[in-house]
Design a protein around this motif. Structure first.
Motif, short mmCIF file in Angstrom:
data_model
loop_
_atom_site.label_atom_id
_atom_site.label_comp_id
_atom_site.label_asym_id
_atom_site.label_seq_id
_atom_site.Cartn_x
_atom_site.Cartn_y
_atom_site.Cartn_z
N LEU A 2 0.84 -1.18 0.00
CA LEU A 2 0.00 0.00 0.00
C LEU A 2 0.88 1.24 0.00
O LEU A 2 1.73 1.40 0.87
CB LEU A 2 -0.92 0.01 1.22
CG LEU A 2 -1.79 1.26 1.40
CD1 LEU A 2 -2.71 1.45 0.21
CD2 LEU A 2 -2.59 1.15 2.69
N GLU A 4 0.82 5.48 -0.20
CA GLU A 4 0.01 6.68 -0.07
C GLU A 4 0.77 7.86 -0.66
O GLU A 4 1.99 7.92 -0.56
CB GLU A 4 -0.30 6.95 1.39
CG GLU A 4 -1.13 5.86 2.04
CD GLU A 4 -1.38 6.08 3.51
OE1 GLU A 4 -0.51 6.69 4.17
OE2 GLU A 4 -2.43 5.65 4.00
N TYR A 5 0.03 8.78 -1.26
CA TYR A 5 0.68 9.96 -1.85
C TYR A 5 -0.17 11.20 -1.60
O TYR A 5 -1.37 11.12 -1.39
CB TYR A 5 0.91 9.76 -3.34
CG TYR A 5 -0.34 9.82 -4.20
CD1 TYR A 5 -0.67 10.99 -4.89
CD2 TYR A 5 -1.19 8.73 -4.31
CE1 TYR A 5 -1.80 11.06 -5.67
CE2 TYR A 5 -2.32 8.79 -5.08
CZ TYR A 5 -2.63 9.96 -5.77
OH TYR A 5 -3.76 10.02 -6.53
N THR A 6 0.49 12.34 -1.63
CA THR A 6 -0.20 13.62 -1.59
C THR A 6 0.06 14.33 -2.92
O THR A 6 1.14 14.18 -3.50
CB THR A 6 0.28 14.52 -0.43
OG1 THR A 6 1.69 14.72 -0.54
CG2 THR A 6 -0.04 13.92 0.92
N ALA A 29 2.69 2.71 3.24
CA ALA A 29 1.85 2.69 4.45
C ALA A 29 2.15 1.45 5.27
O ALA A 29 2.44 0.38 4.73
CB ALA A 29 0.38 2.72 4.05
N GLN A 34 1.03 5.02 11.50
CA GLN A 34 0.23 5.91 10.68
C GLN A 34 1.08 6.68 9.66
O GLN A 34 0.60 7.00 8.60
CB GLN A 34 -0.52 6.91 11.57
CG GLN A 34 -1.58 6.26 12.41
CD GLN A 34 -2.82 5.90 11.61
OE1 GLN A 34 -2.77 5.63 10.43
NE2 GLN A 34 -3.94 5.88 12.28
N SER A 52 -3.97 9.26 -11.49
CA SER A 52 -3.44 8.38 -10.45
C SER A 52 -3.11 7.01 -11.04
O SER A 52 -2.23 6.32 -10.56
CB SER A 52 -4.44 8.24 -9.30
OG SER A 52 -5.67 7.74 -9.77
N LEU A 72 -2.64 2.01 -4.46
CA LEU A 72 -2.31 3.42 -4.34
C LEU A 72 -3.48 4.14 -3.69
O LEU A 72 -4.64 3.93 -4.06
CB LEU A 72 -2.05 3.99 -5.73
CG LEU A 72 -1.48 5.38 -5.84
CD1 LEU A 72 -0.11 5.47 -5.17
CD2 LEU A 72 -1.37 5.78 -7.29
N ARG A 73 -3.17 4.99 -2.72
CA ARG A 73 -4.23 5.75 -2.03
C ARG A 73 -3.78 7.20 -1.88
O ARG A 73 -2.68 7.47 -1.40
CB ARG A 73 -4.50 5.13 -0.66
CG ARG A 73 -5.56 5.87 0.13
CD ARG A 73 -6.00 5.14 1.36
NE ARG A 73 -4.89 4.93 2.28
CZ ARG A 73 -4.92 4.05 3.27
NH1 ARG A 73 -5.97 3.27 3.44
NH2 ARG A 73 -3.89 3.92 4.09
N GLU A 74 -4.67 8.11 -2.28
CA GLU A 74 -4.36 9.52 -2.12
C GLU A 74 -4.71 9.97 -0.70
O GLU A 74 -5.76 9.62 -0.17
CB GLU A 74 -5.16 10.36 -3.11
CG GLU A 74 -4.84 11.83 -3.03
CD GLU A 74 -5.57 12.66 -4.06
OE1 GLU A 74 -5.42 13.91 -4.01
OE2 GLU A 74 -6.29 12.11 -4.90
N VAL A 75 -3.81 10.73 -0.12
CA VAL A 75 -4.02 11.29 1.22
C VAL A 75 -4.07 12.80 1.06
O VAL A 75 -3.18 13.39 0.45
CB VAL A 75 -2.87 10.90 2.18
CG1 VAL A 75 -3.05 11.53 3.52
CG2 VAL A 75 -2.77 9.38 2.28
#
Length: 78
Positions: A2, A4-6, A29, A34, A52, A72-75
Motif C-alpha cells: 500500500l 500513499e501519496y499527496t 503505508a 500511521q 493516479s 495506491l491511495r491519495e491522502v
C-alpha cells in the motif's frame, strides 16, 4: 504493498490540455504506523502525472512489482 501519496498542483498538459499533478510525498503505508516510510526518493517529483492510474503503473514498474501487487491511495494534505 500500500502506497500513499499527496498531490501538488501541476500544469495543464500542452498535449492534451488536461490538468496534471505532481507528487508531494510518497510513503509506504504501515499497518501499525500511521506515518509510513517515506519513499519519495524513488520517483521524480517534478514529473506531471495525468492520472493516479499513470502514477500507479509507474510505481509498480519502479518497484519491480506487478501492478496488482501495488495499491495506491491519495491522502489529502492537512
Amino acid at each position: 504493498m500500500l502506497v500513499e501519496y499527496t498531490r501538488r498542483r501541476g500544469i495543464r498538459s500542452p498535449v492534451t490540455d488536461a490538468p496534471t499533478f505532481r507528487v508531494g510525498k510518497l510513503a509506504e503505508a504501515r499497518q501499525a504506523d500511521q506515518n509510513g516510510v517515506d519513499i519519495s526518493h524513488l520517483i521524480d517529483r517534478s514529473y506531471n502525472y495525468h492520472s493516479s492510474r499513470e502514477l500507479h503503473w509507474h510505481l509498480a514498474d519502479r518497484l519491480g512489482l506487478a501492478p496488482t501487487a501495488v495499491t495506491l491511495r491519495e491522502v489529502r494534505a492537512a
